[in-house]
Write a protein that holds these residues in place. Structure first.
Motif, PDB file in Angstrom:
ATOM      1  N   TRP A 108       0.857  -1.023  -0.021  1.00 42.42           N
ATOM      2  CA  TRP A 108       0.030   0.079   0.200  1.00 42.42           C
ATOM      3  C   TRP A 108       0.971   1.241   0.037  1.00 42.42           C
ATOM      4  CZ3 TRP A 108      -3.411   3.350  -1.157  1.00 42.42           C
ATOM      5  CH2 TRP A 108      -3.879   4.332  -0.443  1.00 42.42           C
ATOM      6  N   THR A 109       2.126   1.400   0.507  1.00 46.01           N
ATOM      7  CA  THR A 109       2.959   2.506   0.561  1.00 46.01           C
ATOM      8  C   THR A 109       3.415   2.804  -0.641  1.00 46.01           C
ATOM      9  OG1 THR A 109       3.527   1.836   2.924  1.00 46.01           O
ATOM     10  CG2 THR A 109       4.964   3.421   1.676  1.00 46.01           C
ATOM     11  N   ILE A 110       3.576   1.621  -1.274  1.00 47.30           N
ATOM     12  CA  ILE A 110       4.334   2.035  -2.842  1.00 47.30           C
ATOM     13  C   ILE A 110       2.891   2.579  -3.648  1.00 47.30           C
ATOM     14  CG2 ILE A 110       5.128   0.843  -4.763  1.00 47.30           C
ATOM     15  CD1 ILE A 110       6.800  -0.878  -2.895  1.00 47.30           C
ATOM     16  N   ILE A 111       2.036   1.901  -3.505  1.00 49.78           N
ATOM     17  CA  ILE A 111       0.858   2.082  -4.371  1.00 49.78           C
ATOM     18  C   ILE A 111       0.378   3.435  -4.138  1.00 49.78           C
ATOM     19  CG2 ILE A 111      -1.510   1.913  -4.712  1.00 49.78           C
ATOM     20  CD1 ILE A 111      -1.234  -1.056  -4.376  1.00 49.78           C
ATOM     21  N   TRP A 112       0.428   3.984  -2.722  1.00 47.30           N
ATOM     22  CA  TRP A 112       0.048   5.281  -2.336  1.00 47.30           C
ATOM     23  C   TRP A 112       1.024   6.431  -2.933  1.00 47.30           C
ATOM     24  CZ3 TRP A 112      -2.538   9.170  -0.048  1.00 47.30           C
ATOM     25  CH2 TRP A 112      -1.638  10.149   0.784  1.00 47.30           C
ATOM     26  N   ALA A 113       2.420   5.920  -2.788  1.00 44.73           N
ATOM     27  CA  ALA A 113       3.319   7.049  -3.094  1.00 44.73           C
ATOM     28  C   ALA A 113       3.277   7.335  -4.771  1.00 44.73           C
ATOM     29  CB  ALA A 113       4.779   6.421  -2.880  1.00 44.73           C
ATOM     30  N   VAL A 114       2.947   6.293  -5.509  1.00 45.45           N
ATOM     31  CA  VAL A 114       2.804   6.300  -6.940  1.00 45.45           C
ATOM     32  C   VAL A 114       1.874   7.228  -7.317  1.00 45.45           C
ATOM     33  CG1 VAL A 114       2.640   5.125  -9.141  1.00 45.45           C
ATOM     34  CG2 VAL A 114       4.065   4.071  -7.512  1.00 45.45           C
ATOM     35  N   LEU A 115       0.658   6.867  -6.932  1.00 51.98           N
ATOM     36  CA  LEU A 115      -0.692   7.696  -7.046  1.00 51.98           C
ATOM     37  C   LEU A 115      -0.613   9.002  -6.562  1.00 51.98           C
ATOM     38  CD1 LEU A 115      -3.429   4.708  -6.428  1.00 51.98           C
ATOM     39  CD2 LEU A 115      -2.563   5.476  -8.517  1.00 51.98           C
ATOM     40  N   SER A 116      -0.274   9.136  -5.470  1.00 56.84           N
ATOM     41  CA  SER A 116      -0.110  10.520  -4.909  1.00 56.84           C
ATOM     42  C   SER A 116       0.794  11.299  -5.631  1.00 56.84           C
ATOM     43  CB  SER A 116       0.249  10.620  -3.285  1.00 56.84           C
ATOM     44  OG  SER A 116       1.459   9.979  -3.123  1.00 56.84           O
ATOM     45  N   THR A 117       1.806  10.765  -6.054  1.00 54.04           N
ATOM     46  CA  THR A 117       2.898  11.435  -6.676  1.00 54.04           C
ATOM     47  C   THR A 117       2.469  11.954  -8.297  1.00 54.04           C
ATOM     48  OG1 THR A 117       4.768  10.684  -5.527  1.00 54.04           O
ATOM     49  CG2 THR A 117       5.302  11.925  -7.701  1.00 54.04           C
ATOM     50  N   VAL A 118       1.746  10.653  -8.772  1.00 53.77           N
ATOM     51  CA  VAL A 118       1.352  11.097 -10.391  1.00 53.77           C
ATOM     52  C   VAL A 118       0.239  11.984 -10.281  1.00 53.77           C
ATOM     53  CG1 VAL A 118       0.139   9.987 -12.215  1.00 53.77           C
ATOM     54  CG2 VAL A 118       2.312   8.942 -11.081  1.00 53.77           C
ATOM     55  N   THR A 119      -0.868  12.079  -9.326  1.00 45.40           N
ATOM     56  CA  THR A 119      -1.923  12.918  -9.274  1.00 45.40           C
ATOM     57  C   THR A 119      -1.719  14.206  -9.246  1.00 45.40           C
ATOM     58  OG1 THR A 119      -2.253  12.047  -7.165  1.00 45.40           O
ATOM     59  CG2 THR A 119      -3.494  10.976  -8.876  1.00 45.40           C
ATOM     60  N   THR A 120      -0.843  14.546  -8.082  1.00 46.40           N
ATOM     61  CA  THR A 120      -0.676  15.886  -7.709  1.00 46.40           C
ATOM     62  C   THR A 120       0.412  16.552  -8.828  1.00 46.40           C
ATOM     63  OG1 THR A 120       1.379  14.985  -6.320  1.00 46.40           O
ATOM     64  CG2 THR A 120      -0.829  15.483  -5.217  1.00 46.40           C
ATOM     65  N   TYR A 121       1.251  15.918  -9.261  1.00 46.91           N
ATOM     66  CA  TYR A 121       2.195  16.334 -10.361  1.00 46.91           C
ATOM     67  C   TYR A 121       1.640  16.660 -11.768  1.00 46.91           C
ATOM     68  CZ  TYR A 121       6.163  16.952 -13.350  1.00 46.91           C
ATOM     69  OH  TYR A 121       6.987  17.144 -14.320  1.00 46.91           O
ATOM     70  N   PHE A 122       0.724  15.812 -12.127  1.00 45.03           N
ATOM     71  CA  PHE A 122       0.090  16.103 -13.374  1.00 45.03           C
ATOM     72  C   PHE A 122      -0.874  16.723 -13.337  1.00 45.03           C
ATOM     73  CE2 PHE A 122       2.947  12.196 -14.643  1.00 45.03           C
ATOM     74  CZ  PHE A 122       3.225  12.886 -15.756  1.00 45.03           C
ATOM     75  N   GLY A 123      -1.741  16.721 -12.269  1.00 46.59           N
ATOM     76  CA  GLY A 123      -2.817  17.617 -11.960  1.00 46.59           C
ATOM     77  C   GLY A 123      -2.353  18.965 -11.921  1.00 46.59           C
ATOM     78  N   GLY A 124      -1.316  19.029 -10.851  1.00 42.09           N
ATOM     79  CA  GLY A 124      -0.742  20.530 -11.177  1.00 42.09           C
ATOM     80  C   GLY A 124      -0.279  20.931 -12.205  1.00 42.09           C
ATOM     81  N   MET A 125       0.283  20.416 -13.059  1.00 41.33           N
ATOM     82  CA  MET A 125       0.807  20.730 -14.657  1.00 41.33           C
ATOM     83  C   MET A 125      -0.590  21.029 -15.445  1.00 41.33           C
ATOM     84  SD  MET A 125       2.501  18.318 -17.582  1.00 41.33           S
ATOM     85  CE  MET A 125       4.010  17.699 -16.605  1.00 41.33           C
ATOM     86  N   LEU A 126      -1.491  20.369 -15.241  1.00 39.94           N
ATOM     87  CA  LEU A 126      -2.822  20.492 -16.034  1.00 39.94           C
ATOM     88  C   LEU A 126      -3.171  22.045 -15.636  1.00 39.94           C
ATOM     89  CD1 LEU A 126      -5.095  19.953 -17.891  1.00 39.94           C
ATOM     90  CD2 LEU A 126      -6.254  18.756 -16.012  1.00 39.94           C
ATOM     91  N   VAL A 127      -3.320  22.436 -14.405  1.00 38.22           N
ATOM     92  CA  VAL A 127      -3.980  23.636 -13.833  1.00 38.22           C
ATOM     93  C   VAL A 127      -2.712  24.725 -14.302  1.00 38.22           C
ATOM     94  CG1 VAL A 127      -4.236  24.889 -11.865  1.00 38.22           C
ATOM     95  CG2 VAL A 127      -4.889  22.370 -11.962  1.00 38.22           C
ATOM     96  N   ALA A 128      -1.629  24.421 -14.277  1.00 32.68           N
ATOM     97  CA  ALA A 128      -0.789  25.533 -14.694  1.00 32.68           C
ATOM     98  C   ALA A 128      -0.724  25.659 -16.074  1.00 32.68           C
ATOM     99  CB  ALA A 128       0.913  24.996 -14.254  1.00 32.68           C
ATOM    100  N   LEU A 129      -0.944  24.663 -16.987  1.00 32.92           N
ATOM    101  CA  LEU A 129      -1.181  24.912 -18.379  1.00 32.92           C
ATOM    102  C   LEU A 129      -2.374  25.536 -18.889  1.00 32.92           C
ATOM    103  CD1 LEU A 129       0.024  21.470 -19.592  1.00 32.92           C
ATOM    104  CD2 LEU A 129       1.193  23.384 -19.869  1.00 32.92           C
ATOM    105  N   LEU A 130      -3.459  25.208 -17.944  1.00 26.32           N
ATOM    106  CA  LEU A 130      -4.704  25.957 -18.174  1.00 26.32           C
ATOM    107  C   LEU A 130      -4.748  27.494 -17.919  1.00 26.32           C
ATOM    108  CD1 LEU A 130      -7.275  23.216 -16.904  1.00 26.32           C
ATOM    109  CD2 LEU A 130      -6.891  24.180 -19.242  1.00 26.32           C
TER     110      LEU A 130
END
Length: 432
Positions: A200-222
């Motif tokens: 669960w720690t690895i799944i959490w680390a991957v999902l939380s990193t990917v979602t926040t990073y690409f979510g932040g990228m999407l908002v910044a681009l918009l």
């Protein structure tokens, strides 16, 4: 020809400060002598105890017969022994520097130059070695308040320091080698929990990193699009979750997602929908912590990527337009590579930080809901929150230390391997 150099070296080896006195640096020599005298006195009184203590961890537990004195506290003995041995290392380094200094000054005398007096030496240190001098005190602080606790934690992992049978002073602690790691990785009652929490720690680390990073990228681009008005207002609104202290945000979110009284479920009931067990059902609890982490983490990535977007030369976009590139192609060929190049080390850091993201899990779910198959761990516990529970709630200090070592090995291995593979490491001059 090497008379002064050799004599100063031999004297400084025989006793700290004698080489400096021979070189007519009397104040410096006396300070070295005083340091050695204090150190020798300390070692006479403590070194034997340190060697005995770090080997045996004590021999006499506390009983009704020696309730107030005459018993050994294994952990205090280990700490005292560790301090003495670290001080011995510092003393040996100082001894080496004393010999090196005496030899260097002796060499200057052979070349006909006059040795600096004490005030000239101080002036030289402040003028030419100021950075080294300024870093000495913080370095000693790091040695005793950071490095020593880390070494202490590592040593605890190789003992049986845990409840209920080995908690000083009523019971002694013993060295057990790698038994703690064997139990953690192979003993069924512990290994099932460890592998479950690690997964669960690895799944959490991957999902939380990917979602926040690409979510932040999407908002910044918009926000960075040409047709967007009031960009300053949008930036201000979207940065509010980051500006509010995380403690407040997470506790508010915990109340909002409360299964019985939370406003989210109340709205669902108002529209005739069933309430969702956001924090009480294992799968929903994991989804909830990822969603809340997005709310807290996206503004950080947005700020970072917006800063990167301002550094991309407009000429690159103009050249792509001349070649007939579409908006998507410009993003794929120009924007995305530049963002990844600049932020790859930060992305690795975010992943490592999410493995140890104690605040989000602890404040939002406290690691719950309870998992009956786990040893003192809940369904949303990460390795770091499980470590916290093992330490402060269960007094399983050896297991907690072993988990701490494993966390370090995972993060260090991943970070070093991936950082060395990033273009920002291989091509440092790309944007110069």
């Amino acid at each position: 020809m090497d008379q002064h150099r050799n004599k100063a070296t031999i004297l400084s080896i025989l006793c700290m400060g004698l080489g400096q006195i021979y070189n007519r640096q009397f104040t410096k020599g006396l300070l070295f002598l005083a340091f050695e005298a204090v150190s020798v006195y300390y070692f006479i009184n403590n070194l034997g105890f340190a060697l005995w203590g770090i080997t045996t961890l004590g021999e006499t537990p506390r009983t009704s017969a020696n309730l107030h004195e005459g018993y050994d506290h294994s952990i205090f003995i280990l700490i005292q022994s560790l301090i003495t041995l670290i001080y011995l290392i510092v003393f040996l380094i100082a001894y080496y520097l004393n010999v090196k200094d005496a030899r260097k000054v002796g060499q200057l005398r052979e070349s006909g130059k006059k040795a600096n007096n004490f005030m000239e030496s101080i002036r030289y240190v402040l003028d030419y070695k100021f950075s080294v001098t300024l870093l000495t005190i913080p370095s000693l602080g790091i040695l005793f308040f950071t490095v020593m606790p880390i070494i202490f934690m590592i040593m605890i992992a190789f003992t049986n320091y845990s409840a209920p049978k080995h908690i000083p002073p009523a019971m002694l602690v013993d060295w057990v080698g790698f038994d703690t790691f064997k139990n953690l990785l192979a003993l069924k009652s512990w290994s099932y929990t460890f592998y479950g929490v690690l997964t669960w720690t690895i799944i959490w680390a991957v999902l939380s990193t990917v979602t926040t990073y690409f979510g932040g990228m999407l908002v910044a681009l918009l926000i960075n699009q040409k047709g967007i008005k009031l960009k300053g207002l949008w930036r201000t609104i979207l940065i509010l979750p980051y500006a509010i202290p995380q403690l407040i945000s997470l506790l508010v979110m915990r109340n909002m997602f409360n299964g019985q009284f939370g406003p989210i479920n109340q709205y669902l009931r108002y529209f005739g929908l069933d309430a969702i067990p956001w924090l009480t059902e294992p799968m929903w609890a994991r989804v909830t912590v990822i969603l809340v982490n997005m709310w807290v983490g996206i503004p950080v990535s947005m700020l970072l990527i917006m800063g990167v977007l301002t550094t991309i030369p407009k000429d690159m976009y103009e050249a792509a337009e001349v070649d007939g590139a579409t908006g998507y192609q410009k993003f794929k060929i120009v924007t995305l590579p530049m963002i990844l190049f600049t932020t790859a080390p930060t992305l690795i850091t975010q992943f490592a930080g999410n493995i140890n993201n104690f605040n989000t899990i602890f404040l939002l779910t406290n690691g719950d809901p309870v998992n009956g198959k786990y040893q003192t761990a809940g369904s949303t516990d990460l390795l770091v929150t499980w470590l916290y529970k093992l330490t402060l709630q269960s007094n399983r200090y050896n297991m907690a230390s072993a988990i701490g070592i494993i966390i370090f090995l995972i993060i260090a291995s991943f970070s070093i391997y991936n950082y060395r593979r990033t273009k920002s490491f291989k091509e440092e001059d790309m944007i110069q």
